[in-house]
Design an enzyme around this catalytic site. Structure first.
Site, PDB file in Angstrom:
ATOM      1  N   SER A 250       0.836  -1.195   0.000  1.00  0.00           N
ATOM      2  CA  SER A 250       0.000   0.000   0.000  1.00  0.00           C
ATOM      3  C   SER A 250       0.873   1.248   0.000  1.00  0.00           C
ATOM      4  O   SER A 250       2.098   1.171  -0.160  1.00  0.00           O
ATOM      5  CB  SER A 250      -0.941  -0.018   1.220  1.00  0.00           C
ATOM      6  N   ASN A 251       0.259   2.400   0.168  1.00  0.00           N
ATOM      7  CA  ASN A 251       0.984   3.668   0.221  1.00  0.00           C
ATOM      8  C   ASN A 251       0.313   4.584   1.234  1.00  0.00           C
ATOM      9  O   ASN A 251      -0.731   4.250   1.802  1.00  0.00           O
ATOM     10  CB  ASN A 251       1.053   4.319  -1.165  1.00  0.00           C
ATOM     11  N   HIS A 252       0.898   5.753   1.434  1.00  0.00           N
ATOM     12  CA  HIS A 252       0.401   6.682   2.457  1.00  0.00           C
ATOM     13  C   HIS A 252      -0.510   7.766   1.884  1.00  0.00           C
ATOM     14  O   HIS A 252      -0.707   8.800   2.521  1.00  0.00           O
ATOM     15  CB  HIS A 252       1.576   7.339   3.184  1.00  0.00           C
TER      16      HIS A 252
END
Length: 266
Positions: A250-252
């Site tokens: 995932s990412n932020h």
């Protein structure tokens, strides 16, 4: 700072400005900030309709923000709207006479409702009550605001505001669906949240700053090009790509880029 996930910017002292290396990503997808930092956006003639509802008090702030953005604002106040905010209040903020009655001998001597319909570059009804939505959807023209909406060729934007049960009512839903099929009409909101009656759910009018930003984006980027008239679905926030039933990549991302794209697509 809220859009760059708390990165402290010593160069602009936590104020988003053009040219700052930390603020550049924010400015690149916040159209209103671009306008505030030098982009040219011609003011428009906005006719604000205020119908009956507790959210009418927010319309005073909306007039102030629209004027601050460089727009010329005139107000049409319905009988229900007058029960919550006086015409004198809107006249003081807008600097223009406030119209309240279709059968005004002085104004109608010059076909005032037709003059207003032709004057407006955009008609904004905020708040738009369930009653007004029903009358507009069915083509009624029994007061000044509904008559102007029937006579104008300008875009009409509605910011609905009502009790959550009224918004979910089948008849209101049918009226909203009729207006959604009308190319001249756009609906912004309502927002979910706590309501004056104590209920919670969809029915709150969008905040004045949100409405003003959407309007400025619409004016700065009018509908044209390959996507004009199309319905667009935009996702916002992080993505998750599963590796196995337990792990994922995932990412932020926090979503502001998607929200800005959605606002620009209105």
């Amino acid at each position: 700072p809220g859009f760059c996930q708390g990165v402290s910017c010593a160069e602009c002292n936590l104020t988003m400005v053009a040219g700052c290396r930390h603020c550049l990503p924010v400015l690149s997808y916040r159209p209103l900030n671009l306008a505030e930092n030098g982009a040219c956006m011609a003011g428009k003639r906005i006719l604000l309709g205020v119908t009956g509802g507790i959210a009418a008090y927010k319309s005073v702030e909306l007039v102030r923000l629209l004027k601050k953005s460089g727009h010329e604002v005139r107000v049409v106040l319905t009988r229900g709207g007058e029960a919550f905010v006086t015409a004198l209040t809107f006249q003081a903020i807008s600097g223009e006479p406030v119209r309240t009655s279709l059968l005004d001998p002085e104004a109608e001597a010059g076909m005032g409702h037709i003059e207003l319909a032709k004057w407006a570059d955009l008609v904004l009804v905020a708040p738009a009550s369930a009653d007004f939505i029903a009358r507009l959807a069915n083509g009624l023209a029994d007061d000044l605001l509904s008559t102007v909406c029937c006579a104008t060729e300008a875009p009409i934007v509605l910011a609905p505001a009502m009790n959550q049960a009224m918004w979910r009512n089948a008849r209101t839903t049918r009226n909203v669906q009729l207006l959604e099929q009308d190319e001249q009409v756009s609906l912004w909101g309502p927002a979910p949240g706590e309501q004056a009656c104590g209920d919670s759910g969809p029915g709150r009018m969008l905040e004045p700053a949100d409405i003003c930003e959407r309007l400025n984006v619409r004016i700065a980027a009018p509908a044209s090009g390959l996507l004009a008239g199309q319905r667009v679905v935009i996702t916002a926030g992080p993505t998750r790509e599963p590796i196995d039933p337990v792990r994922y990549i995932s990412n932020h991302s926090s979503g502001p880029m998607g929200y800005a794209l959605a606002a620009a697509a209105q």
